[in-house]
Design a protein around this motif. Structure first.
Motif, short mmCIF file in Angstrom:
data_model
loop_
_atom_site.label_atom_id
_atom_site.label_comp_id
_atom_site.label_asym_id
_atom_site.label_seq_id
_atom_site.Cartn_x
_atom_site.Cartn_y
_atom_site.Cartn_z
N VAL A 1 38.32 52.67 46.20
CA VAL A 1 38.16 54.06 45.71
C VAL A 1 38.69 54.16 44.28
N LYS A 2 39.81 53.49 44.00
CA LYS A 2 40.37 53.49 42.65
C LYS A 2 39.38 52.90 41.64
N GLU A 3 38.73 51.82 42.06
CA GLU A 3 37.73 51.17 41.20
C GLU A 3 36.57 52.13 40.92
N GLU A 4 36.19 52.86 41.98
CA GLU A 4 35.10 53.83 41.83
C GLU A 4 35.51 54.96 40.87
N VAL A 5 36.77 55.39 40.97
CA VAL A 5 37.28 56.44 40.06
C VAL A 5 37.21 55.96 38.62
N ASN A 6 37.59 54.73 38.38
CA ASN A 6 37.56 54.17 37.02
C ASN A 6 36.13 54.10 36.48
N GLU A 7 35.21 53.67 37.36
CA GLU A 7 33.80 53.56 36.95
C GLU A 7 33.22 54.94 36.64
N LEU A 8 33.51 55.91 37.51
CA LEU A 8 33.00 57.26 37.31
C LEU A 8 33.60 57.91 36.06
N THR A 9 34.88 57.65 35.80
CA THR A 9 35.54 58.19 34.61
C THR A 9 34.90 57.64 33.34
N ALA A 10 34.61 56.33 33.36
CA ALA A 10 33.98 55.69 32.20
C ALA A 10 32.57 56.24 31.99
N ARG A 11 31.84 56.42 33.09
CA ARG A 11 30.47 56.95 32.99
C ARG A 11 30.48 58.39 32.48
N LEU A 12 31.48 59.14 32.91
CA LEU A 12 31.62 60.54 32.49
C LEU A 12 31.83 60.62 30.98
N GLU A 13 32.65 59.71 30.47
CA GLU A 13 32.92 59.69 29.02
C GLU A 13 31.65 59.33 28.24
N GLU A 14 30.88 58.37 28.78
CA GLU A 14 29.61 57.98 28.15
C GLU A 14 28.66 59.18 28.09
N ASP B 1 35.63 64.14 41.55
CA ASP B 1 36.56 65.04 42.26
C ASP B 1 36.73 64.61 43.71
N ASP B 2 35.61 64.24 44.36
CA ASP B 2 35.65 63.81 45.76
C ASP B 2 36.47 62.52 45.91
N ALA B 3 36.25 61.59 44.96
CA ALA B 3 36.97 60.31 45.01
C ALA B 3 38.47 60.52 44.81
N LYS B 4 38.83 61.41 43.90
CA LYS B 4 40.25 61.70 43.66
C LYS B 4 40.90 62.38 44.86
N GLU B 5 40.12 63.21 45.54
CA GLU B 5 40.63 63.87 46.75
C GLU B 5 40.91 62.83 47.84
N MET B 6 40.02 61.84 47.93
CA MET B 6 40.20 60.78 48.93
C MET B 6 41.49 60.00 48.70
N LEU B 7 41.84 59.82 47.43
CA LEU B 7 43.05 59.07 47.12
C LEU B 7 44.32 59.78 47.58
N LYS B 8 44.22 61.08 47.79
CA LYS B 8 45.37 61.85 48.27
C LYS B 8 45.65 61.58 49.75
N ASP B 9 44.62 61.10 50.48
CA ASP B 9 44.79 60.80 51.90
C ASP B 9 45.44 59.42 52.08
N LYS B 10 45.93 59.19 53.29
CA LYS B 10 46.49 57.88 53.62
C LYS B 10 45.33 56.94 53.90
N LEU B 11 45.18 55.94 53.05
CA LEU B 11 44.07 55.01 53.19
C LEU B 11 44.57 53.58 53.32
N GLU B 12 43.75 52.74 53.94
CA GLU B 12 44.09 51.32 54.01
C GLU B 12 44.04 50.76 52.59
N GLU B 13 44.88 49.79 52.30
CA GLU B 13 45.05 49.29 50.95
C GLU B 13 43.74 48.81 50.33
N ASP B 14 42.93 48.07 51.11
CA ASP B 14 41.66 47.55 50.58
C ASP B 14 40.72 48.69 50.20
N PHE B 15 40.65 49.69 51.09
CA PHE B 15 39.76 50.84 50.85
C PHE B 15 40.25 51.66 49.65
N LYS B 16 41.59 51.78 49.57
CA LYS B 16 42.20 52.54 48.48
C LYS B 16 41.86 51.88 47.12
#
Length: 355
Positions: A77-90, A59-74
């Motif tokens: 964060v997207k990669e972290e969201v994907n990893e957390l989503t996969a772990r959540l499913e596991e 939830d925190d990572a998704k909230e961060m994506l709503k902010d204006k972020l530098e492309e590298d940092f964004k």
């Protein structure tokens, strides 16, 4: 599913309070009961808490994506969201597996009954083969086998054998073996090379504690008589054989292997309790809707579950349509591959009912 997990976490918290309560600690029996339940709930509660932590991080990572972020940092964060989503499913799948109702008998010792069926002397030889197969399997698992009663039939054959397998998880592995086992082979006495079909029935019963099955001794008729061996020979000269008849259910158990009447009586009561317990369980499971039954079979001893085909060197389990071409190894106790497949099918079916 989450409602169930919330309830279990609350129950875990309640138990944590109770096991530290001095009044409950003084009641040894009640305290041990709570300690056991607490220990059983702990793994699933810890897993559920990890699940909730990941949900919050996501939830925190998704909230961060709503902010204006530098492309590298964004991108990071997207990669972290994907990893957390996969772990959540596991974690969700792991929690589903943990929510599958536990069979309270899984940790128990078992009483196994093997009886020759159709096929005359060949059926007796096959029943003997099955006894050796389960004995070898027990050896592989370092379980102890104790013969309770046996009725031999010629060289290597048995009309009936009842034995106990003592060891951790014995019932959880062997419970899938109940039913009719069929063999197809050419008997050594068959000059024309024709394949004969014979059967043997297997019943796997969990050992039962006194508190689980109460038998009124007034309901049990006890008959004692002189043991007899093959061909009517007298095994001993005292009335040491025991036959128990449970009048309400008509269940009859006879024991004569021991020279002591007391030992035969003890063994007979063990088997009697196990059979009555199984009967009660079978009646209860019959009341469960068909959709909630496992696809690996009902465990009914009249259900044909497996064929052992010697000419083709194969073993086929009809409940899961699985065939193994290692008959010799299988009969030597190498049956884990089949049992693992049966357990997987059973769990898959049960998973459908975990929401």
């Amino acid at each position: 599913m989450l409602e169930k997990l919330n309830f279990l976490e609350q129950r875990y918290k309640d138990l944590s309070m109770k096991v530290g309560d001095p009044d409950i600690i003084n009641d040894r029996e009640q305290w041990q009961k709570y300690i056991k339940e607490h220990a059983e709930l702990e793994p699933i509660v810890m897993k559920y808490r990890e699940y909730n932590d990941i949900v919050n991080e996501l939830d925190d990572a998704k909230e961060m994506l709503k902010d204006k972020l530098e492309e590298d940092f964004k991108e990071m964060v997207k990669e972290e969201v994907n990893e957390l989503t996969a772990r959540l499913e596991e974690l969700r799948e792991e929690l589903k597996m943990m929510l599958i109702p536990k069979d309270p008998n899984d940790s128990k010792n078992v009483i196994v009954e093997i009886r020759a069926g159709a096929g005359g002397s060949e059926a007796g030889l096959f029943a003997g083969d099955l006894f050796r197969m389960y004995s070898r399997y027990a050896e592989r698992n370092r379980w102890k086998v104790e013969i309770m009663s046996s009725n031999s039939q010629g060289v290597g054959g048995v009309k009936e054998v009842i034995f106990m397998v003592k060891g951790k998880g014995a019932y959880s592995r062997l419970k899938y073996e109940s039913g009719v086992h069929r063999v197809q082979r050419i008997p050594t006495t068959e000059s024309g090379g024709r394949i004969h079909t014979s059967t043997a029935t297997v019943a796997v019963l969990p050992e039962v504690d006194d508190v689980e099955v109460e038998i009124d001794l007034n309901d049990v008729r006890v008959d004692v008589y002189r043991s007899s061996g093959n061909g009517g020979q007298s095994v001993n000269t005292t009335d040491s054989a025991v036959r128990l008849t449970h009048i309400p259910t008509g269940t009859v158990v006879a024991m004569q292997d021991e020279k002591s009447q007391l030992k035969n009586k003890e063994k007979a009561f063990k088997v009697l309790k196990a059979r009555i317990y199984e009967k009660v369980q079978r009646e209860q499971s019959a009341e469960i809707a068909e959709a909630r039954r496992s696809q690996v079979g009902t465990g009914d001893r009249s259900e044909r579950i497996r064929t052992y085909n010697f000419p083709q060197g194969r073993v086929s389990d009809h409940r899961i349509n699985m065939t193994i071409y290692k008959l010799e190894n299988f009969l030597d106790g190498d049956i884990d591959e089949m049992i693992d497949a049966l357990i997987t099918t059973d769990q898959t079916e049960k998973l459908k009912h975990v929401q």
